[in-house]
Design an enzyme around this catalytic site. Structure first.
Site, PDB file in Angstrom:
ATOM      1  CB  THR A 160      -0.948   0.011   1.209  1.00 50.62           C
ATOM      2  OG1 THR A 160      -1.858  -1.092   1.095  1.00 50.62           O
ATOM      3  CG2 THR A 160      -1.736   1.311   1.295  1.00 50.62           C
ATOM      4  CB  THR A 204      33.870 -40.517 -11.858  1.00 49.47           C
ATOM      5  OG1 THR A 204      34.709 -41.675 -11.811  1.00 49.47           O
ATOM      6  CG2 THR A 204      33.439 -40.257 -13.298  1.00 49.47           C
ATOM      7  CB  SER A 220      48.538 -14.970   1.335  1.00 54.07           C
ATOM      8  OG  SER A 220      48.893 -15.116   2.693  1.00 54.07           O
ATOM      9  CB  SER A 221      48.105 -10.596   4.754  1.00 55.64           C
ATOM     10  OG  SER A 221      47.682 -11.594   5.671  1.00 55.64           O
ATOM     11  CB  SER A 231      -7.316  -2.315  -4.993  1.00 55.68           C
ATOM     12  OG  SER A 231      -6.707  -2.838  -3.830  1.00 55.68           O
ATOM     13  CB  THR A 232      -2.578  -1.539  -2.765  1.00 52.84           C
ATOM     14  OG1 THR A 232      -2.480  -0.157  -2.423  1.00 52.84           O
ATOM     15  CG2 THR A 232      -1.229  -2.215  -2.550  1.00 52.84           C
ATOM     16  CG  ASN A 233      -4.961  -5.717  -2.407  1.00 52.73           C
ATOM     17  OD1 ASN A 233      -3.948  -5.234  -1.911  1.00 52.73           O
ATOM     18  ND2 ASN A 233      -6.059  -5.960  -1.700  1.00 52.73           N
ATOM     19  CE  LYS A 255      47.107 -19.639  -0.478  1.00 51.56           C
ATOM     20  NZ  LYS A 255      45.773 -19.047  -0.584  1.00 51.56           N
TER      21      LYS A 255
END
Length: 464
Positions: A102, A188, A319-320, A141-143, A325
Site C-alpha cells: 500500500t 569421477t 595472502s597477507s 486497488s493496491t492489490n 600466493k
C-alpha cells in the site's frame, strides 16, 4: 519560512516537507518502516512500471467516461515524466514494509497527483483539483496495481540475467573450441576416470548454462499475466465493466509486450506462485553456476601441489603472509553470490506460503528479494565471464603427461587387451608407481605401434 505543509488522512494530520511531491501516506511509511538501506528510489524500473500502470489506468478511465480531460491530461503528463526517469528522489520509502505494498502504491499516487497539480497551475497538496485516491488510483486497488507493476518490472529486469548468461555461454563455447585438442583425464569421485579433452569439459559448461536461458525466459513470461481490474480481492468492485480488459490492452500497447489479463482474478490476486517459480529458476541456475566455479577452482589448484590443469587470470595477491600466493577470487565471489540466490529462494517460498485467504501481504519482501537476486546474479555472471573465463589458459603439456601417467587410460585399452590384463596392469602400475604405457610394452601385450594407435586422442574420446 515554513518548511512543511500539513496533510490529512484517516489517522489525522501529519507534517510533510513543503517541497515534497509525496504526501501524508508516504510520510507515514517513512516514519514507520526504518528497516533496510533499500529504498524504492533505488529501483527505477519498478517506479517506471508503476507509472505505466497509472498511465494505462487513467487513459482507460477517461475512455470509459470516469474522468475529465483536464485531469486525464495532467495525470498522463505526470506519468510520462516518471517513465522518463524523473522524480526518483520522491520515492524514499523502505522496500521492506507492511501493508501488502500500500505504501508503494500511495507513494506513486501522491507523487503523480502533485506533479499533475503543478501542471494544472495549483500548489502541491491542493488535492481538491486532483486526488491521489479518487483520480490517480481510480478503478484500482493496491492489490492489483502493485503486483501488476511488480511483475512488469521483474519481467524487464529478468532480461539482465538472460543477456549476461548468453554472453557467458558464448565465452565458454569459444574456450571449448580453443581447447578442443587438449587431452586430459576425466574424473569421477575425484579419481582418475578416462581421457577426454579440455574442450569437451568446457563445452559441457557452456551447454549446461545454455539450457537455462529458455528455462528462465519461460518463467519470466509468467510475469506478463496480470490482475489489473481485480481491485481489492479479484471481484472487480469499484471498477467499471470492461475496465480490466481495456486497461490490460493499454498496458500491452504501452510496453510493447504481450501483457494479458489473468483468467481468474480472485485466484490471481492471492497467488504468488509465479514469483516462486522464477526464484526457483534462478536457484537452479545458481546451483549449476556454483558447480562450474567449484570445478574451475579445482582445475586451477596448485600450482605445484594441485591439479594445475588450467590457469585463471591473476586478479590480486592472495595472502597477507604467504608470498607469491594468488587465489581464485572470481570463482569464489560467484560461489558466494550463488549461495545468496539459493537462500533468497527460501525467503520467497516462505513469503508465498504465508499468504492468507484473498491476499498475500508478504509481497514487499518478495519484491526486494527478487530484485536483489536478479541484480547480483547478473552482475556475478558478467564478472565471471570478463574477469575469469575469457582469460583462462591451459597447461597443455602437463595435461598430456598426466594422461599417459594415469592408471585411467587402461580403461580405454580394456576392449583391446581384456579386463584381466587391464586389471593386472593397473594394479602393477599403482603398486610400482609406473606408467601403464611402459608396462604394456614390457609384458608384450601390444606393440608400440598398436599402443600409440589405441592411445591416440582421436581413438579414445568418442564411441568406436
Amino acid at each position: 519560512m515554513n518548511s512543511f505543509r500539513t496533510e490529512t488522512d484517516l489517522l489525522g494530520d501529519l507534517q510533510v516537507p513543503v517541497n515534497a511531491y509525496y504526501g501524508v501516506q508516504t510520510q507515514r511509511a517513512i516514519n514507520n518502516f526504518k528497516i533496510s538501506n533499500h529504498k524504492l528510489s533505488q529501483y527505477p524500473i519498478f517506479i517506471k512500471s508503476l507509472a505505466a500502470v497509472k498511465l494505462a489506468a487513467v487513459e482507460t478511465n477517461y475512455e470509459l467516461g470516469l474522468i475529465n480531460e483536464t485531469i486525464k491530461d495532467a495525470i498522463s503528463a505526470a506519468c510520462k515524466e516518471l517513465l522518463n526517469g524523473a522524480y526518483l528522489n520522491e520515492f524514499p520509502i523502505d522496500m521492506i514494509q507492511g501493508g501488502a505494498g500500500t505504501s508503494v502504491n500511495m507513494n506513486a499516487n501522491e507523487v503523480i497527483a502533485n506533479i499533475a497539480l503543478e501542471k494544472m497551475g495549483y500548489q502541491k497538496g491542493d488535492y481538491q483539483h486532483c486526488l491521489p485516491n479518487d483520480h490517480v488510483n481510480l478503478s484500482q486497488s493496491t492489490n492489483d496495481a502493485y503486483p501488476t507493476a511488480l511483475k512488469l518490472a521483474l519481467f524487464q529486469s529478468s532480461k539482465l540475467i538472460t543477456d549476461a548468461l548468453e554472453k557467458l555461454f558464448f565465452s565458454l563455447d569459444r574456450k571449448a573450441k580453443e581447447f578442443e585438442g587438449v587431452i586430459k583425464m576425466g574424473r569421477t569421485q575425484l579419481q582418475d576416470a578416462v581421457p577426454m579433452t579440455l574442450g569437451q569439459e568446457f563445452e559441457a559448461f557452456a551447454f549446461t548454462l545454455k539450457k537455462e536461458i529458455p528455462y528462465l525466459q519461460e518463467h519470466a513470461y509468467q510475469f506478463l499475466e496480470v490482475n489489473m481490474g481485480a481491485t481489492a480481492i479479484g471481484t472487480g468492485l469499484n471498477a467499471p465493466k470492461g475496465y480490466a480488459q481495456l486497461c490490460t490492452e493499454k498496458l500491452a500497447a504501452l510496453l510493447n509486450e504481450p501483457v494479458k489479463l489473468a483468467e481468474n482474478l480472485v485466484e490471481a490476486t492471492s497467488d504468488t506462485s509465479g514469483f516462486v517459480a522464477y526464484a526457483g529458476a534462478m536457484k537452479k541456475l545458481a546451483v549449476k553456476l556454483s558447480k562450474i566455479c567449484n570445478d574451475l577452482r579445482l582445475l586451477a589448484s596448485g600450482p605445484r601441489a594441485g591439479l594445475y590443469e588450467i590457469n585463471l587470470p591473476a586478479k590480486q595477491p592472495g595472502s597477507s603472509i604467504m608470498p607469491g600466493k594468488v587465489n581464485p577470487v572470481i570463482p569464489e565471489v560467484v560461489n558466494q553470490v550463488c549461495f545468496k540466490i539459493i537462500g533468497n529462494e527460501l525467503t520467497i517460498s516462505l513469503a508465498a506460503e504465508a499468504g492468507q485467504l484473498q491476499l498475500n501481504v508478504m509481497e514487499p519482501i518478495i519484491a526486494l528479494t527478487l530484485f536483489e537476486s536478479i541484480e547480483i546474479l547478473s552482475n556475478a555472471i558478467d564478472t565471471l565471464r570478463v574477469e575469469c573465463v575469457e582469460g583462462i589458459t591451459a597447461n597443455t603439456e602437463h595435461l598430456k603427461n598426466e594422461v599417459y601417467r594415469s592408471i585411467g587410460i587402461v580403461t580405454a585399452l580394456n576392449p583391446i587387451i581384456g579386463y584381466k590384463n587391464s586389471t593386472k596392469i593397473a594394479k602393477q602400475a599403482l603398486e610400482e608407481n609406473r606408467s601403464v604405457y611402459d608396462l604394456i610394452l614390457e609384458h608384450n601385450i601390444l606393440t608400440k605401434e598398436q599402443l600409440d594407435t589405441y592411445l591416440d586422442p582421436k581413438n579414445m574420446l568418442n564411441p568406436h
